[in-house]
Enzyme design. Sequence first.
Site, PDB file in Angstrom:
ATOM      1  N   GLU A 137      -9.723  49.107 -37.102  1.00 42.87           N
ATOM      2  CA  GLU A 137      -9.648  50.248 -38.024  1.00 42.87           C
ATOM      3  C   GLU A 137      -8.853  51.406 -37.420  1.00 42.87           C
ATOM      4  O   GLU A 137      -8.088  52.069 -38.111  1.00 42.87           O
ATOM      5  CB  GLU A 137     -11.053  50.721 -38.414  1.00 42.87           C
ATOM      6  CG  GLU A 137     -11.749  49.802 -39.401  1.00 42.87           C
ATOM      7  CD  GLU A 137     -11.019  49.689 -40.733  1.00 42.87           C
ATOM      8  OE1 GLU A 137     -10.325  50.639 -41.125  1.00 42.87           O
ATOM      9  OE2 GLU A 137     -11.139  48.632 -41.382  1.00 42.87           O
ATOM     10  N   THR A 146      -0.568  52.712 -39.542  1.00 46.59           N
ATOM     11  CA  THR A 146       0.234  51.594 -39.043  1.00 46.59           C
ATOM     12  C   THR A 146       0.025  50.367 -39.927  1.00 46.59           C
ATOM     13  O   THR A 146      -1.087  50.113 -40.388  1.00 46.59           O
ATOM     14  CB  THR A 146      -0.178  51.260 -37.587  1.00 46.59           C
ATOM     15  OG1 THR A 146      -0.277  52.481 -36.858  1.00 46.59           O
ATOM     16  CG2 THR A 146       0.830  50.373 -36.901  1.00 46.59           C
ATOM     17  N   TYR A 178     -14.160  58.042 -43.036  1.00 45.79           N
ATOM     18  CA  TYR A 178     -13.633  56.746 -43.481  1.00 45.79           C
ATOM     19  C   TYR A 178     -13.946  55.649 -42.454  1.00 45.79           C
ATOM     20  O   TYR A 178     -14.485  54.588 -42.797  1.00 45.79           O
ATOM     21  CB  TYR A 178     -12.109  56.813 -43.713  1.00 45.79           C
ATOM     22  CG  TYR A 178     -11.519  55.422 -43.745  1.00 45.79           C
ATOM     23  CD1 TYR A 178     -11.624  54.651 -44.892  1.00 45.79           C
ATOM     24  CD2 TYR A 178     -10.953  54.859 -42.598  1.00 45.79           C
ATOM     25  CE1 TYR A 178     -11.166  53.340 -44.912  1.00 45.79           C
ATOM     26  CE2 TYR A 178     -10.496  53.567 -42.607  1.00 45.79           C
ATOM     27  CZ  TYR A 178     -10.602  52.811 -43.762  1.00 45.79           C
ATOM     28  OH  TYR A 178     -10.169  51.510 -43.766  1.00 45.79           O
ATOM     29  N   GLY A 212       2.080  54.581 -31.448  1.00 45.66           N
ATOM     30  CA  GLY A 212       2.136  56.006 -31.800  1.00 45.66           C
ATOM     31  C   GLY A 212       0.753  56.626 -31.946  1.00 45.66           C
ATOM     32  O   GLY A 212      -0.264  55.944 -31.836  1.00 45.66           O
ATOM     33  N   ASP A 246      -9.607  55.502 -48.309  1.00 39.67           N
ATOM     34  CA  ASP A 246      -8.308  55.701 -47.649  1.00 39.67           C
ATOM     35  C   ASP A 246      -7.232  55.717 -48.731  1.00 39.67           C
ATOM     36  O   ASP A 246      -7.552  55.709 -49.929  1.00 39.67           O
ATOM     37  CB  ASP A 246      -8.058  54.613 -46.586  1.00 39.67           C
ATOM     38  CG  ASP A 246      -7.872  53.232 -47.205  1.00 39.67           C
ATOM     39  OD1 ASP A 246      -8.114  53.082 -48.430  1.00 39.67           O
ATOM     40  OD2 ASP A 246      -7.459  52.311 -46.484  1.00 39.67           O
ATOM     41  N   CYS A 281      -2.370  46.537 -56.306  1.00 39.96           N
ATOM     42  CA  CYS A 281      -2.239  47.882 -56.878  1.00 39.96           C
ATOM     43  C   CYS A 281      -1.413  48.741 -55.915  1.00 39.96           C
ATOM     44  O   CYS A 281      -1.885  49.725 -55.351  1.00 39.96           O
ATOM     45  CB  CYS A 281      -3.630  48.475 -57.106  1.00 39.96           C
ATOM     46  SG  CYS A 281      -3.588  49.937 -58.148  1.00 39.96           S
TER      47      CYS A 281
HETATM   48 FE1  SF4 Z   1      -3.830  48.890 -60.298  1.00 37.28          FE
HETATM   49 FE2  SF4 Z   1      -2.669  47.793 -62.425  1.00 37.28          FE
HETATM   50 FE3  SF4 Z   1      -4.923  46.782 -61.437  1.00 37.28          FE
HETATM   51 FE4  SF4 Z   1      -4.961  49.092 -62.691  1.00 37.28          FE
HETATM   52  S1  SF4 Z   1      -4.447  47.119 -63.568  1.00 37.28           S
HETATM   53  S2  SF4 Z   1      -5.983  48.611 -60.769  1.00 37.28           S
HETATM   54  S3  SF4 Z   1      -3.021  49.951 -62.073  1.00 37.28           S
HETATM   55  S4  SF4 Z   1      -2.925  46.870 -60.423  1.00 37.28           S
END
Ligand code: SF4
Length: 439
Positions: free
Chosen positions: A27, A33, A146, A71, A164, A236
């Site tokens: 973590e 990174t 976190y 880093g 995060d 996402c």
């Molecule tokens: Fe992300 Fe699209 Fe899934 Fe919504 S539907 S959580 S915007 S990937």
Amino acid sequence: MLGWFAQNARDLPWRHTRDPYAIWVSEIMLQQTQVKTVIPYWKRWMRELPTIEAVAKARSEKIHKLWEGLGYYTRARNLQKAAKQIIVKHSVKSKSRRRRGNESQIKRKLETPSAFARLRRDKHVVSYKFPDNFDDVLALPGIGRYTAGAICSIAFNQPTPILDGNVIRVLTRVFGIGENPREKKTNAQLWQLAEELVAHAKTQRLKTFAGFAPLREGNSCSFFNQSLMELGALVCTPRNPQCKICPVKKLCVAFREGRVGELPNLGKRKTATARRIVAFVVERHGRFLVRQRPAGAVNAHLWEFPNVEIHPNPSGSPAKRVQSAHYSRKKSQSRLTSAATIQKHDWEIIHAAKSLGIEPATLQPLCTVKHSITRYRIALDAFHVHLGGVSTARPHLKRAMSGTRITRHSGNNGVWLTPVQLRKLAFTAAHKTILNKLQ
Ligand code: SF4
């Protein structure tokens, strides 16, 4: 989410263990990174320092060398501080009176400044336990909300929330939160959501999923938190999220309302500030002049070639070009005629060298290393220097000319080292690139 995670989780080495120490190291390394960069570092660290005790006892040179290139070196130093604290504060009490006596002696010893050096020398074995209480984990140096949440949920399956960048992106999109997540109120709202979700995950009975091998029963908090991060990393994503294959698209407000591109609303980015640094690879009789960065500075205790910051814009006022350099323009131009490899407009480089006490006979451009640190965009121009003498302006470099011994904290008093010796030291990432150019 749990079913999706079972099928799609990346097979990362730290996912094959419940050891809180191994998870903690992963973590900390993963902060700022990328995963693919961290994997070899994590493997090497765990091989060289397999226990908290090994970290506590390790020399700081070893800690820096193992972290070299990652880093943000304060992270490594805090890891060691926290390891020492775990041994001091969380040592396990033994039932045997004799052993108990030894432990209290060791504990007392550990509270003195040179305690760990003695511990290393005496080869004591210490009993300790990684704390499994959120507040105790949070109290360790370098561990924020976190990281404490991640360790407690992943290693101990506790319903502790995590938030995060990846999780913020997923939650703001799924719940259609349009306010800036950096604002206090919105940030608190996101933490609250993350807490409710992982608390709900705790009530779920995990089926045995075919797919990712380490997914076992009874780990629903651990896997739920990891699934949130994994969804943010793989599906996402900041640009071009793959909503069509997303396991939560039916619940996602941003997807339904066509607001995916707008969220998260992070406000305007601050514009990056350009900085220019010149570094000098000074060579004499096959040895190179290097110095160690002082305690308290950025990249403290790491090694580097002598360098100085100059004005980022070469067309700027000459008086501002070289910081802390006192020079006569006329004199510097006459010296330029002997430095044939330098362009006429680069006379400022000569003065930067002189400000460090280096009198170059010739200067050859070696490489330019471009990198970013926080909001700074840095261009580091390195020059290979053959000496013509040493300026009287910086007598400490004169002294360094005769010394070759590596002192643990040499400060700005440089030392002359061979390439073999240089390879044993931990350099900042930019200066490591320069060093690699020499080989
Ligand atoms: Fe992300 Fe699209 Fe899934 Fe919504 S539907 S959580 S915007 S990937």
